[in-house]
Design an enzyme around this catalytic site. Structure first.
Site, short mmCIF file in Angstrom:
data_model
loop_
_atom_site.label_atom_id
_atom_site.label_comp_id
_atom_site.label_asym_id
_atom_site.label_seq_id
_atom_site.Cartn_x
_atom_site.Cartn_y
_atom_site.Cartn_z
CE LYS A 53 -3.71 -2.43 2.39
NZ LYS A 53 -4.71 -2.83 3.22
CD GLN A 97 -3.28 -4.36 6.50
OE1 GLN A 97 -3.31 -3.59 5.71
NE2 GLN A 97 -3.83 -5.32 6.06
CG ASP A 120 -9.46 0.07 4.58
OD1 ASP A 120 -9.10 -0.15 3.35
OD2 ASP A 120 -8.61 -0.40 5.61
#
Ligand code: NAP
Length: 282
Positions: A53, A97, A120
């Site tokens: 990422k 994460q 997200d």
């Protein structure tokens, strides 16, 4: 029939070209999109995802800020960081994460991220938006799947879609996104009895179960579009999806490979959501 292989890397690269142009426009107006990535503990798979990422951000011109906590970190410290990042105008996206160590309450972490920076798409506000068809940040993996279908001009309206997997991150949002595009959607999960009786009806079959070789050719309708979200590492180290790729490719009209299908799209849609967030900030 031999399926056309959907090249997620190529679609992803094309989307990134367009994102670079939008980022250049933002920069000309004094805004550099910024993404904060928070990792807790040293899960090796998570470390790879985080590295990918960060690298993807660099490639398109998004500023990334990486924060690493030890596995025994106090949840309060992570919450304090998120609160500080929520207030920073140079941070447009915040992601934590997953998975988190067991002593973390994932929902309290996700709900602390400002809904405006929830790139997200896991905050309840954004989940609700998805349910009513008013989404700002679609969750990245199912968003990537929709983009692959669009890129191949695969019609969704009126098609029978079967989603195998009902997680909050992939299966459920996938089903909602395809339902909003007027597909008839069926969701299967580990307790589904006789999975094949459902999968065989699918015009579009999306599989996100995390089980290698779950989908065999006899479970797939001839001409179906098969999207394999699964990522599984076999004992020998080989990376495979949830679908018997070579067998199913003989029956399907389109299929995504693993690796090189949905995976690259997930990261790209994270970049896209971050750019949208930066655009909304001005
Ligand atoms: P998850 O949270 O473990 O959910 C798996 C889902 O699949 C659950 O709903 C489970 O049912 C269902 N399932 C498990 N075994 C099944 C079976 N034998 N038959 C039917 N359904 C079954 O996993 P996830 O986070 O959604 O991820 C799914 C897979 O996609 C994993 O391989 C993951 O690595 C991969 N993934 C890939 C990307 C990407 O970018 N390509 C992104 C995210 C995830 P229950 O609900 O009944 O337990």
């Amino acid at each position: 029939m031999t399926a056309k292989i959907i090249d997620g890397k190529a679609v992803s690269a094309a989307i990134r070209v367009e994102l670079r142009e939008r980022i250049a426009k933002l920069k000309s107006r004094g805004v550099v999109p910024g993404l904060a990535v928070i990792m807790v503990g040293g899960n090796p798979a998570s470390a790879v995802y985080v590295r990918n990422k960060i690298r993807a951000c660099e490639e398109v011109g998004i500023k990334s800020l990486r924060y690493d906590f030890a596995a025994d970190a106090r949840p309060e410290d992570v919450l304090d960081l998120i609160t500080a990042l929520n207030a920073r105008p140079d941070v447009h996206g915040i992601l934590v994460q997953l998975p988190l160590p067991p002593h973390f309450a994932i929902s309290s972490i996700l709900q602390t991220i400002s809904a405006d920076k929830d790139v997200d798409g896991f905050h309840l506000y954004n989940v609700g938006g998805l349910v009513v068809g008013d989404t700002v940040f679609p969750p990245c993996t199912p968003y990537g799947v929709v983009k692959l279908l669009e890129h191949e001009s695969i019609p969704i309206e009126g098609r029978n879609v079967v989603v195998v997997g009902a997680s909050n991150i992939v299966g459920k949002p996938m089903a909602l996104m395809l339902m909003q595009r007027d597909a008839t959607v069926c969701i299967c999960h580990a307790k589904t009895r006789d999975l094949a009786q459902f999968t065989i009806l699918a015009d579009i079959l999306v599989v996100a179960a995390g089980q290698p070789n779950l989908i065999l050719p006899q479970m797939v309708k001839t001409g179906a579009v098969v999207i394999d979200v699964g990522i599984n590492r076999l004992p020998g180290g080989k990376l495979v999806g949830d679908v018997d790729f070579s067998g199913v490719a003989e029956k399907a009209s389109y299929i995504t490979p693993v690796p090189g299908g949905v995976g690259p799209m997930t990261v790209t849609m994270l970049l896209a959501n971050t750019v949208v967030s930066a655009e909304r900030s001005i």
